[in-house]
Design an enzyme around this catalytic site. Structure first.
Site, mmCIF file in Angstrom:
data_model
loop_
_atom_site.group_PDB
_atom_site.id
_atom_site.type_symbol
_atom_site.label_atom_id
_atom_site.label_comp_id
_atom_site.label_asym_id
_atom_site.label_seq_id
_atom_site.Cartn_x
_atom_site.Cartn_y
_atom_site.Cartn_z
ATOM 1 N N PHE A 244 3.224 7.686 11.063
ATOM 2 C CA PHE A 244 4.035 8.640 10.293
ATOM 3 C C PHE A 244 5.431 8.821 10.873
ATOM 4 C CE2 PHE A 244 -0.425 10.485 10.443
ATOM 5 C CZ PHE A 244 -0.871 9.761 9.366
ATOM 6 N N THR A 471 -2.229 1.180 7.039
ATOM 7 C CA THR A 471 -1.801 0.889 5.678
ATOM 8 C C THR A 471 -2.576 -0.245 5.025
ATOM 9 O OG1 THR A 471 -0.159 -0.582 6.625
ATOM 10 C CG2 THR A 471 0.552 1.651 6.131
ATOM 11 N N ARG A 622 7.019 -5.360 -7.110
ATOM 12 C CA ARG A 622 5.757 -6.084 -7.062
ATOM 13 C C ARG A 622 4.749 -5.362 -6.165
ATOM 14 N NH1 ARG A 622 4.702 -12.204 -6.714
ATOM 15 N NH2 ARG A 622 6.917 -12.345 -7.157
ATOM 16 N N ILE A 623 3.552 -5.198 -6.669
ATOM 17 C CA ILE A 623 2.465 -4.598 -5.890
ATOM 18 C C ILE A 623 1.581 -5.740 -5.400
ATOM 19 C CG2 ILE A 623 0.442 -3.085 -5.979
ATOM 20 C CD1 ILE A 623 3.147 -1.578 -6.205
ATOM 21 N N THR A 628 -4.914 -1.110 -1.879
ATOM 22 C CA THR A 628 -4.257 -0.482 -0.716
ATOM 23 C C THR A 628 -3.014 0.287 -1.161
ATOM 24 O OG1 THR A 628 -3.075 -2.533 -0.238
ATOM 25 C CG2 THR A 628 -5.123 -2.144 0.969
ATOM 26 N N LYS A 695 9.156 -3.427 -3.372
ATOM 27 C CA LYS A 695 10.013 -2.293 -3.025
ATOM 28 C C LYS A 695 9.441 -1.421 -1.912
ATOM 29 C CE LYS A 695 12.796 -1.433 -7.168
ATOM 30 N NZ LYS A 695 13.003 -0.488 -8.280
ATOM 31 N N GLU A 699 6.230 5.407 1.618
ATOM 32 C CA GLU A 699 6.749 6.767 1.677
ATOM 33 C C GLU A 699 6.991 7.394 0.304
ATOM 34 O OE1 GLU A 699 9.505 6.777 5.487
ATOM 35 O OE2 GLU A 699 9.068 4.765 4.786
#
Lengths: 739, 333
Positions: A244, A471, A622-623, A628, A695, A699
């Site tokens: 974090f 992550t 794009r993912i 996740t 991108k 956050e």
């Protein structure tokens, strides 16, 4: 589908490859790494915020059987080179470094390190230290006597506020205006994995185990501090139990562990107890904001005035400067921002998840709701009406911008059209219902990264000194390599968390997948080229390898985004990150956007606040992994709900210290506090984002969610709460009784 | 944590004897039940016993409902008491006060006897690096009065201490007129639960009327028409694993549409388990209505002495009492 008709790995909801390791407790964290007969260190910290140490009697501590050494400024100052902050050209987190003198500048400052055979003995040693202090008055926060408030531009010359048009003149002609003050509270990272450092020497080689979001910084920082060639330093941080922003820079604790280890000629391990996690590290500083928004009769934003105050330490000029980004949210002809810092006697603040956006979007997205209400316009419609395809400050375009799609699709999923506009107009039995919305944004940053990929008959191995901070990065990188090499993701071994691996930037700025992934793509494509295959994926690279008659092929790729500069990769090899993107991207600017919709229920008598459901929609290019990505965004939204209703490091204003420095009293949500958190991934293709077109989502989920809750509380009760976190007492007010 | 000797005994009588000997020799002794409180306090250096005597396996862990009332052995776990069918059916306020406390893990370990003796969450008390705390260090002052006191008591405080009593179960016990059975060197004795905790006054370091070495063997709750119509309402900053900002234990015996008897106890707002007797008296013989419930809530806090940060507890507490009465009386809004 890729060109061979196989299901593409990119975007697929591949389960985490480390999932089993984590849930069975087999995953290794820095403090789990074996050490050969370590000595255990415990830090002693100052109970006062400002003043000095007037005497130290260490005899009783030294006399505890098993205590090996006590380090204080008397035997450390002058023998351990202090760290400097990154802002001052160093690698540390602050320009203040402890154990240099008897001066005390913040509560919780390290005043001694006791090293013993066991941690229990070391704790007992700390308890027996007799340290006498002389206390001087301290300033805890804004309004405290002695706090020093100055414009950021005076403290950091060259800083320019965001200004445009004539806000005063526009205010006079506006049909609607709101003006109010907002406040956010200090937060601490409070990761489940405690801070820890272990260090040992093998000849002239220094080996460090420390939870890390930036191995390179710790490596080069330690090398500089101990006068070592960087090749003689190794930092290991296999899995990280939450970062974090709290586990980036090299810490004085690491320095002390390495120093003590050198002195004692054995490994030294320091685990920081929870209360010291609140004070030996930075926090998200409290902020204040004064906003004025004004709109025309048809609901066009005319004025965005945003003056802010952030608390910082005496030693450093730390500002998150969130208006630099928030001014890109809506079209507005007249903009007037001002950044101010208030210097207080506390530890220097640190980055924390979406450092600028979380504290600065709360006031903007609250004020947007206030203005919409005043103008009699639905708050969703008001946001849509002020969407823009040009950056209002520079008139440059966005590389892509899907705020309107997020707002519309999120609203549709949420059922926003069934909302009745008046406060207190929706109710279910004893519960007042409120629906609120807010926009969110996060800049798209990138920086150079290096990765190594090797392929043999078994599969591929990917190596990069990036960080698994929770992550799912190993899974995502395996998907990227698998896709480009034409092999299944489970045939890709991903190695991270070790500074001997190729360097990557910090795991921050939400850029890990984008930049490490792009380096991996480059390495995979180089392998395919060497093997004579088509670049980009398709035929199994193992087949190409066999056809070429080779046992294995390895490629190291140094990826650098456009605009990073010629020296950017070399800088990475020295522990520096030359990042760009966001508002600083060449050509069009790059941001990801999103929208939150929250339902709150407020009990009509007890005023208990519940959040049974939320819907958030995000578009972030794009993912790579839907599963996740959803989890990360969900975690971000949950933190936003936590900011809205729970988190606050509570300051005793007289002593300039926290009173709730433990996880019992520093409130984060429990499972029962979180209802349905629905995450909608709005498709977005952005070919102008360098590399993979990713991108970043690390956050984006967090900012704005707190404002959506506050707006929903207003809709439920008619009470506008402008200070976070919202607490039950905020709903027992004169305003509420009148509502 | 300081070194200590861990002692196991064969019976409660032996425990009492061991304690007496250790005390005679000048040693500090602590009894170890579930350990959920004591171990914390030892880590915080708030308890530094030279001898820790295990009592969890020795005491009375029986839970039994008879026509005369409910017997709760002090060595029973919170979890067992909260899940006992007779407690759930006939004494819901007891079950709820236990189930809404702490976490599942703690409830599985913590014993009823230790639960009622848990110490305040006041940060100035619990962290020994704060110089002033009259409870920890008599005569040193109270840091909370001029400091952070959002969680602190508005009832029962003194100039020396405003630390809130943090427990939930105790509110059910005081509301239902429980008796505490104690064992010590003079044998067994019975006291009213209401007399177990002392007001802070000028001596906040003395929290209970337990005699040296005495320990709790059981709680006895007399049966009555009111116990079935009882509940515990707890308002806190989050839905679990948090102490009450304000809570109410209520029990009602109805006589037609009139209130025959009302019992009201308040948690999170007072320095010790707190019975709102004026509010109870106000309700007796009245029709249970929204208005009566609201009046009772206000009366419960008539003697409150709030400070700036905890002033909301007066209104919140009154609302919680009213809401609890409304729920117990099954009134709709």
């Amino acid at each position: 589908m890729n060109r061979e008709g196989k299901q593409s790995l990119i975007g697929a909801p591949v389960p985490r490859i480390d999932g089993r390791l984590k849930v069975t407790g087999a995953a290794e964290y820095a403090d789990d790494l074996p050490l050969d007969n370590p000595a255990q260190g415990v830090l002693a910290t100052s109970p006062i915020a400002r003043g000095r140490v007037v005497s130290m009697d260490l005899a009783a501590a030294r006399a505890v059987p098993g205590v090996l050494a006590v380090y204080t400024c008397e035997n450390v100052a002058g023998r351990l080179k202090p760290l400097k902050s990154q802002g001052s050209g160093g690698f540390g987190m602050s320009d203040f470094f402890p154990l240099r003198s008897n001066d005390i500048v913040h509560h919780g400052q390290i005043v001694a390190l006791v090293v013993a055979e066991t941690d229990k003995i070391a704790h007992e040693g700390v308890r027996r230290l007799d340290i006498q202090y002389e206390t001087a008055p301290s300033a805890a926060t804004f309004d405290s006597p002695g706090a020093e408030t100055r414009p950021l531009g005076e403290l950091r010359p060259g800083t320019q506020p965001q200004r445009k048009g004539d806000a005063d003149a526009a205010l006079k002609s506006a049909a609607f205006a709101v003006s109010a003050e907002y406040e956010t509270s200090p937060q601490v990272h409070a990761a489940i994995e405690l801070y820890s450092s272990a260090a040992y020497w093998q000849g002239d080689n220094l080996i460090v185990h420390e939870p890390s979001q930036w191995l390179g910084n710790k490596l080069y920082g330690a090398a500089e501090q101990f006068g070592l060639d960087p090749s003689h330093v190794m930092v290991r941080s296999p899995f990280v139990g939450g970062g974090f922003g709290g586990k980036g820079s090299i810490t004085p604790r690491l320095s002390l562990a390495a120093f003590a280890s050198k002195e004692l000629k054995r490994p030294v391990r320091i685990v920081v107890p929870r209360n010291q996690c609140f004070t030996t590290h930075g926090h998200r500083a409290e902020t204040r904001h004064r906003l004025t928004l004004a709109a025309s009769a048809d609901g066009r934003l005319l004025v965005y005035r945003h003056h802010s105050w952030e608390a910082t330490s005496r030693s450093d000029v730390t500002s998150m400067s969130g208006t630099d980004n928030s001014v890109r949210m809506y079209a507005c002809a007249n903009v007037d921002t001002a950044l101010n810092l208030t210097r207080v006697d506390r530890v220097n603040p640190a980055a924390m998840r979406a450092p600028p956006e979380v504290p600065f979007l709360f006031p903007l997205e609250s004020a947007m709701d206030e203005l919409a209400h005043k103008a009699g316009i639905d708050p969703l419609e008001f946001r849509l009406r002020n969407d823009t395809d040009r950056d209002p400050m520079s008139d440059r375009g966005f590389s892509s911008r899907s705020l309107a799609q997020c707002l519309r699709q999120g609203a549709e999923r949420f059922g926003w059209s069934r909302r009745t506009p008046s406060p207190r107009s929706m109710r279910d039995g004893d519960w007042l219902i409120g629906w609120g919305c807010a926009s969110t944004m996060y800049p798209t940053y990138y920086a150079p990264a290096v990765a190594r990929v090797r392929i043999d008959a078994e599969g591929a191995r990917v190596q990069a000194a990036t960080h698994e901070i929770g992550t799912g990065v190993q899974t995502v990188l395996a998907q990227i390599a698998g896709e480009r090499l034409g092999i299944p993701a489970d045939r890709v071994l991903v190695e991270t968390g070790d500074s001997r691996l190729p360097p990557t930037p910090y795991s921050g700025g939400s850029m890990t997948t984008a930049v490490v992934g792009s380096a991996i793509v480059q390495a995979c494509d180089a392998i395919r080229r060497r093997l004579g295959g088509a670049v980009g994926g398709g035929e199994d690279a193992r087949t190409l390898l066999a056809r070429a008659g080779l046992g294995s092929v390895e490629e190291l790729a140094e990826w650098s985004p456009p605009g990073a500069g010629a020296d950017a990769v070399q800088a990475l090899y020295k522990g520096r990150v030359n990042g760009n993107g966001g508002a600083y991207k060449e050509g069009s600017m790059a941001f990801a956007f999103g929208a939150h919709f929250v339902e709150v229920r407020v009990h009509v008598n007890t005023r208990e606040i519940r959040v049974p459901r939320s819907v958030s929609a995000f578009a972030a290019g794009r993912i790579i992994n839907e599963r996740t990505a959803r989890s990360q965004l969900m975690g971000g939204v949950i933190w936003g709900l936590s900011s809205a209703l729970r988190e606050r490091a509570e300051l005793d204003l007289r002593a300039s210290r926290y009173v709730n420095d433990n996880l019992g009293e520093y409130l984060i949500p429990v499972n029962a506090d979180i209802g349905s958190v629905d995450i909608l991934l709005v498709p977005e293709v952005d070919a102008t984002i360098p590399g993979l077109g990713v991108k970043g989502i690390g956050e984006l989920g967090n900012p704005g969610a707190d404002a959506a809750v506050a707006n929903a509380v207003f809709h439920a009760t008619g009470v506008r709460v402008r200070r976070l976190p919202i607490r039950i007492e905020d709903l027992f007010t004169a305003e509420e009784r009148g509502a | 944590m300081r070194p200590f000797a861990y002692v196991r005994a064969g019976s409660l009588a032996e425990v009492v004897d061991l304690e007496r000997q250790a005390r005679a020799a000048g040693s500090a002794v602590a009894y170890l039940g579930g350990g959920t409180s004591l171990v914390d306090l030892m880590k915080l250096d708030l308890a530094a016993p030279a001898h820790v005597i295990e009592v969890a396996g020795l005491g009375d862990d029986r839970i039994e409902a008879t026509p005369a009332g409910l017997h709760l052995g002090a060595a029973a776990t919170m979890a067992d008491a909260a899940a006992h069918p007779a407690v759930l059916r006939d004494y819901p306020v007891v079950a709820q006060s236990l189930a809404l406390a702490a976490s599942r893990q703690i409830r599985a370990m913590a014993r009823l006897g230790g639960n009622v003796l848990q110490r305040t969450r006041c940060a100035y008390f619990r962290d020994t690096s704060w110089p002033a705390c009259n409870k920890r260090s008599p005569g040193s002052g109270c840091a909370a009065i001029g400091g952070v006191h959002r969680q602190h008591a508005v009832l029962g405080g003194s100039d020396a201490c405003i630390a809130a009593y943090p427990g939930d179960f105790a509110q059910a016990l005081i509301a239902l007129d429980a008796t505490v059975v104690l064992v010590g060197e003079g044998g067994a004795r019975h006291i009213r639960f209401a007399d177990l905790h002392r007001p802070p006054g000028a001596t906040p370091q003395v929290e209970t009327s337990l005699r040296p070495g005495e320990l709790i063997r059981s709680f006895e709750i007399p049966a009555g028409a009111h116990t079935r119509r009882s509940l515990y309402l707890k308002v806190r900053d989050r839905q679990s694993f948090a102490f009450a900002l304000a809570s109410a234990a209520v029990a009602l015996a109805l006589d037609g549409d009139r209130i025959g008897e009302a019992r009201i106890a308040l948690g999170g707002v007072a320095t010790r388990p707190w019975r709102a007797r004026e509010a109870e008296a106000h309700l007796k013989g009245r029709r249970l209505s929204q208005q009566a419930a609201a009046e009772a809530g206000r009366l419960a806090f008539a003697g409150a002495a709030p400070l700036s940060q905890n002033a909301f507890k007066v209104e919140l507490g009154a609302a919680v009492v009213a809401e609890a009465l409304r729920k117990a009386g099954q009134l709709s809004l």
